[in-house]
Design a protein around this motif. Structure first.
Motif, PDB file in Angstrom:
ATOM      1  N   HIS A   1      18.667  25.047  22.331  1.00 51.32           N
ATOM      2  CA  HIS A   1      18.236  24.168  23.413  1.00 51.32           C
ATOM      3  C   HIS A   1      19.309  24.097  24.495  1.00 51.32           C
ATOM      4  O   HIS A   1      19.016  24.171  25.687  1.00 51.32           O
ATOM      5  CB  HIS A   1      17.924  22.771  22.862  1.00 51.32           C
ATOM      6  CG  HIS A   1      17.313  21.850  23.878  1.00 51.32           C
ATOM      7  ND1 HIS A   1      17.198  20.499  23.677  1.00 51.32           N
ATOM      8  CD2 HIS A   1      16.783  22.084  25.104  1.00 51.32           C
ATOM      9  CE1 HIS A   1      16.624  19.939  24.735  1.00 51.32           C
ATOM     10  NE2 HIS A   1      16.369  20.881  25.621  1.00 51.32           N
TER      11      HIS A   1
ATOM     12  N   GLY B   1      13.576  24.021  27.751  1.00 52.54           N
ATOM     13  CA  GLY B   1      13.882  22.788  27.021  1.00 52.54           C
ATOM     14  C   GLY B   1      13.412  21.528  27.714  1.00 52.54           C
ATOM     15  O   GLY B   1      12.564  21.544  28.605  1.00 52.54           O
ATOM     16  N   CYS B   2      14.010  20.424  27.298  1.00 47.68           N
ATOM     17  CA  CYS B   2      13.630  19.109  27.801  1.00 47.68           C
ATOM     18  C   CYS B   2      14.008  18.971  29.282  1.00 47.68           C
ATOM     19  O   CYS B   2      15.141  19.219  29.680  1.00 47.68           O
ATOM     20  CB  CYS B   2      14.347  18.038  26.988  1.00 47.68           C
ATOM     21  SG  CYS B   2      14.087  16.368  27.622  1.00 47.68           S
TER      22      CYS B   2
ATOM     23  N   THR C   1       7.524  19.936  25.861  1.00 47.30           N
ATOM     24  CA  THR C   1       8.508  19.410  24.918  1.00 47.30           C
ATOM     25  C   THR C   1       7.832  18.509  23.883  1.00 47.30           C
ATOM     26  O   THR C   1       8.163  18.543  22.694  1.00 47.30           O
ATOM     27  CB  THR C   1       9.600  18.633  25.670  1.00 47.30           C
ATOM     28  OG1 THR C   1      10.298  19.533  26.530  1.00 47.30           O
ATOM     29  CG2 THR C   1      10.585  18.003  24.702  1.00 47.30           C
TER      30      THR C   1
ATOM     31  N   ALA D   1       9.316  20.432  20.417  1.00 51.22           N
ATOM     32  CA  ALA D   1      10.329  19.776  19.589  1.00 51.22           C
ATOM     33  C   ALA D   1       9.803  18.483  18.954  1.00 51.22           C
ATOM     34  O   ALA D   1      10.287  18.058  17.906  1.00 51.22           O
ATOM     35  CB  ALA D   1      11.573  19.483  20.418  1.00 51.22           C
TER      36      ALA D   1
ATOM     37  N   TYR E   1      15.855  19.626  18.998  1.00 49.40           N
ATOM     38  CA  TYR E   1      16.354  19.080  20.271  1.00 49.40           C
ATOM     39  C   TYR E   1      17.865  19.234  20.364  1.00 49.40           C
ATOM     40  O   TYR E   1      18.407  19.597  21.419  1.00 49.40           O
ATOM     41  CB  TYR E   1      15.956  17.607  20.404  1.00 49.40           C
ATOM     42  CG  TYR E   1      16.072  17.075  21.818  1.00 49.40           C
ATOM     43  CD1 TYR E   1      14.944  16.951  22.630  1.00 49.40           C
ATOM     44  CD2 TYR E   1      17.305  16.702  22.354  1.00 49.40           C
ATOM     45  CE1 TYR E   1      15.036  16.471  23.931  1.00 49.40           C
ATOM     46  CE2 TYR E   1      17.409  16.221  23.652  1.00 49.40           C
ATOM     47  CZ  TYR E   1      16.275  16.106  24.437  1.00 49.40           C
ATOM     48  OH  TYR E   1      16.382  15.629  25.724  1.00 49.40           O
TER      49      TYR E   1
END
Lengths: 187, 187
Positions: free
Chosen positions: A95, A102-103, A72, A76, A90
């Motif tokens: 996302h 993703g995160c 990440t 992003a 984000y």
DNA sequence: GGTATCTCATGATGATCATCATACTATGGC
DNA sequence: GCCATAGTATGATGATCATCATGAGATACC
């Protein structure tokens, strides 16, 4: 001198493949939704070989969480991106719809607190890293200082927005949540 | 005519006790950290009786999630409280330190998306309810309208702040995160 | 007081899991 | 071509789980 019976770097490549597969699977299916047998099968191996690569399950999870955080940071929050670009990545529909890529804080954050110390520590580092990354996007020159209130608030809003957008199960509302969070940074 | 062989309301009382215990335990230990045998033991019963009260595990979890949501609505979002009072409760050290008695979205939100439809639906309703509650605190008279950007952003910030404050594993940083989120509402 | 039956307990079933012991196999060096 | 061994597979172990079948105990009505 190291004697290699398998092609050079074979083990390291497999280790990396397990790690990347786990990192994606954990974010997609949750910390409890990934088993060693299942994971190894999806890597194309059987469960037996796992312990040649990782000490135990927590070792894998901790490494997978760190790897996800690093991805990440490079994605992003990539160096060449402006704050606005970071936010549009984000806080995007993509996302929200693809947690596996993703995160990790937005994907597994509420579970991180409850894990064994090693895993917990990985989550804590990634969370602090996330705040640092937001701070860096806000003002490029203050990378060493303690995070500003603005950075802390924005990090909270970003994480919360993705969590809520995923949870409401209403695409239109989800997009409004993301939009409201994107707008909040330009105040 | 209903014939009662146990004291009046006995079963309902037990049902309620299981539900409340589960609601607290799930938020404390996670969706995967609560088993039927363990739960029933902590209620003072054995695992066998469980299925006289709930259809299956997901039925319990869904009800527990809704119960937790209702408790938060009546607690931190109680009718008599101002927005400022709500924020000082939701964004408090006590809330961060006691997830078992706090908001189920902040405690289990990232896992809610991955649950079976019944459980998922409960999470979605609670999440939408949370947004509605924030909106109501912002402007008392607009309870019927679609949530404002301000309400959406504030809800995101609140959830994200509690998740991050729990995750960073740094008390001072956690408190700064909460403070920054409280301050953000008065803009 | 007797009894029907609501509520809970006991115990079993089949599944899945993390982990480990051991055996196989493919490979590079000779 | 053969062999030592790194990397992987097979299979076992003990634990835990959700769920269900069946039985026992407690109690309100008669």
């Amino acid at each position: 001198m190291i004697i290699m019976r398998y092609p050079d770097g074979h083990k390291e490549a497999v280790h990396q493949r397990i790690l990347e597969t786990a990192s994606e699977a954990l974010r997609s299916r949750g910390l409890a939704g990934v088993s060693i047998p299942g994971l190894m099968k999806s890597v194309g191996l059987t469960h037996g070989g796992f312990y040649a690569h990782f000490e135990d399950r927590d070792d894998l999870v901790a490494q997978a969480v760190r790897a996800a955080g690093a991805a990440t940071a490079a994605g992003a929050f990539g160096d060449s991106l402006t704050l606005k670009e970071t936010l549009s990545r984000y806080l995007s529909k993509a996302h929200v719809e693809h947690p596996g890529e993703g995160c990790v804080v937005a994907a597994l954050g509420t579970d991180g607190t409850r894990q064994a110390p090693r895993v917990r520590g990985a989550f804590a580092e990634v969370a602090r890293g996330l705040i640092r990354l937001v701070q860096a996007k806000l003002e490029r020159k203050t990378s060493g200082r303690a995070p500003s209130d603005e950075a802390l608030r924005l990090a909270s809003t970003m994480v919360g927005a993705v969590v809520l957008a995923r949870l409401v199960d209403d695409e239109a509302l989800g997009e409004r949540i993301l939009r409201s969070a994107r707008a909040s940074a330009s105040e």
